[in-house]
Write a protein that holds these residues in place. Structure first.
Motif, short mmCIF file in Angstrom:
data_model
loop_
_atom_site.label_atom_id
_atom_site.label_comp_id
_atom_site.label_asym_id
_atom_site.label_seq_id
_atom_site.Cartn_x
_atom_site.Cartn_y
_atom_site.Cartn_z
N PHE A 109 -3.92 -11.85 0.98
CA PHE A 109 -4.12 -13.13 1.27
C PHE A 109 -5.13 -13.27 2.35
O PHE A 109 -4.97 -12.66 3.46
N ILE A 156 -0.79 -19.70 -4.61
CA ILE A 156 -1.52 -18.30 -4.39
C ILE A 156 -1.39 -17.50 -5.94
O ILE A 156 -2.36 -16.69 -6.27
N SER A 157 -0.57 -17.61 -6.79
CA SER A 157 -0.27 -17.01 -7.82
C SER A 157 -1.16 -17.47 -8.98
O SER A 157 -1.49 -17.07 -10.24
N VAL A 216 -7.27 -16.69 -8.03
CA VAL A 216 -7.74 -15.69 -6.88
C VAL A 216 -8.66 -16.23 -5.90
O VAL A 216 -8.27 -16.08 -4.55
N LYS A 252 6.08 -10.68 -6.08
CA LYS A 252 4.77 -9.86 -6.21
C LYS A 252 4.32 -9.91 -4.97
O LYS A 252 4.43 -11.16 -4.34
N TYR A 303 0.75 -10.22 -2.78
CA TYR A 303 -0.69 -10.65 -2.73
C TYR A 303 -1.27 -10.35 -1.51
O TYR A 303 -0.66 -10.56 -0.39
N ALA A 317 -6.73 -15.00 -2.57
CA ALA A 317 -5.27 -14.22 -2.99
C ALA A 317 -5.47 -13.34 -4.15
O ALA A 317 -5.53 -13.84 -5.11
N VAL A 318 -5.67 -12.16 -3.80
CA VAL A 318 -5.52 -11.32 -4.75
C VAL A 318 -4.24 -10.37 -5.05
O VAL A 318 -3.69 -9.89 -4.08
N PRO A 319 -3.96 -10.27 -6.26
CA PRO A 319 -2.62 -9.60 -6.52
C PRO A 319 -2.73 -8.13 -6.36
O PRO A 319 -3.80 -7.63 -6.71
#
Lengths: 85, 228
Positions: free
Chosen positions: B97, B108-109, B112, B93, B95, B123-125
Motif C-alpha cells: 500500500f 484496498i481489495s 489497485v 491477504k 497488500y 494497493a497491490v496484492p
C-alpha cells in the motif's frame, strides 16, 4: 557468507582435521579416511545444505554415489568382523 | 556454474589423484587414504561449482531499470514519489500500500490504483505464491528470517541486524553498489524486499517509516500500522 562458501570451506577444513587426526593415530586403512570424509559430507549437507534439496540432478547422483561407496565400505568391514580371515 | 569452485575442485581432485598414484607406488595405504578423501572433496566441490548458479541479479537489475520508467512517472502523476510503502493485511491477504493517507482497509481489495476522498493510493496484492518465510515474533527470530531471505536468497548484502523496539530498525551491511543505486528510487526492490519479508514473517501491517543509506549500509525503520 553464502551457504555454498560456508559449506565448501567447512568441508575442506573438517576433512583436513579428520585426515590429520587419522594420520596422527597411525591409521593405515585407506577406506577409513574415505568413509569419514563421506560422513563429514553428509553431516554438513544436512546442517548447511549448499543447494536446494532435489533441485539438481547432479547433486542427487553424487549423494547416491557416495552413499553406495559408504555402504560398500561399511558392508566390507562388517563382513570382516563376522568372517575374519 | 561458479567457476571458482570448479577450478578449486578440479585442482584438489588432480592433486589427490597424483598423491594417490604416489601412495600406490610407494605402497603407503595412509597416503592412499588421504588421497581418496581428497578425491571425494574435489569431486564434491567440482560438482557444486558445476551446478551452482548465481542469482540472475544483473538481469533483474536491468529489468527493473526498464520498469522504473513506467513506475516512477505513474507515481509522480499520483503525487506519491515521496511516500514510502507499507504492507497492510486485510481479510487475511497482504497488500502493498502506498498512500499519504491512512490505509482504507475496506477499499484496498477493490482496486489497485484509486483516489479516496482526494487522497491517491496504490494497493497491490502481494502474490501468495512467494516463497515461504519463517514466522517470527521477536527481534532475533526476525533477524534470522531476514538473513535467510535477504542475504542468502536475494543476496542484498553480507549481514543483517535487527533492533527491536516500538519501531523495528533493520540494518543491512555491505549492500552492493547496484543495490544501493536502486535503493534511492521510490518503490524500489530493496525497500520492498525488506518490508514485505518483515511483514510476512511477523504477520503484521508495517509501514516503512524511514530509509537511510550511508555508504554501503542500508537502514530501514519499520513501524506497525495502527488499525483504522
Amino acid at each position: 557468507m553464502k551457504k555454498i562458501d560456508l559449506f565448501a570451506l567447512t568441508l575442506v577444513v573438517m576433512i583436513f582435521i579428520s585426515n590429520f587426526m587419522l594420520l596422527y593415530t597411525g591409521e593405515a586403512r585407506a577406506d577409513v579416511y574415505l568413509s569419514l570424509a563421506i560422513l563429514i559430507y553428509y553431516i554438513l549437507y544436512s546442517v548447511i545444505p549448499p543447494v536446494e534439496a532435489g533441485k539438481h540432478k547432479e547433486i542427487s547422483l553424487l549423494n547416491g554415489g557416495l552413499f553406495i561407496i559408504f555402504l560398500v565400505i561399511v558392508s566390507y568391514r562388517v563382513y570382516q568382523v563376522l568372517y575374519p580371515g | 556454474m561458479e567457476s571458482k569452485y570448479l577450478i578449486v575442485g578440479l585442482n584438489i581432485l588432480g592433486a589427490s589423484i597424483l598423491l594417490g598414484i604416489y601412495g600406490y607406488l610407494v605402497n603407503d595405504s595412509r597416503l592412499i587414504g588421504v588421497a581418496l578423501s581428497g578425491i571425494m572433496a574435489g569431486t564434491v566441490i567440482s560438482v557444486l561449482g558445476w551446478t551452482h548458479t548465481e542469482y540472475a541479479v544483473n538481469l533483474y537489475a536491468d529489468y527493473y531499470r526498464l520498469v522504473r520508467n513506467i513506475v516512477i512517472p505513474l507515481m509522480e502523476d499520483l503525487g506519491l514519489t515521496g511516500v514510502l510503502p507499507s504492507v497492510i493485511f486485510s481479510e487475511g491477504k497482504a497488500y502493498l500500500f502506498v498512500s499519504p493517507g491512512k490505509p482504507i482497509l475496506d477499499k484496498i481489495s477493490s482496486s489497485v490504483i484509486g483516489i479516496d476522498e482526494g487522497i491517491p493510493y496504490i494497493a497491490v496484492p502481494i502474490p501468495e505464491d512467494l516463497p515461504e518465510v519463517g514466522k517470527a515474533t521477536r527481534g532475533y527470530e526476525l533477524e534470522g528470517v531476514l538473513r535467510d531471505v535477504l542475504i542468502n536468497t536475494y543476496g542484498i548484502g553480507s549481514n543483517v541486524e535487527v533492533t527491536w523496539g516500538s519501531d523495528i530498525k533493520i540494518l543491512i551491511y555491505n549492500v552492493p553498489i547496484h543495490n544501493i543505486h536502486l535503493s534511492k528510487d521510490p518503490l524500489n526492490p530493496v525497500d520492498l524486499a525488506v518490508l514485505i519479508t518483515a511483514a510476512r514473517s511477523l504477520h503484521r501491517s508495517l509501514v516503512l517509516k524511514e530509509r537511510v543509506i550511508r555508504g554501503n549500509v542500508y537502514q530501514a525503520i519499520l513501524k506497525e500500522v495502527a488499525e483504522t
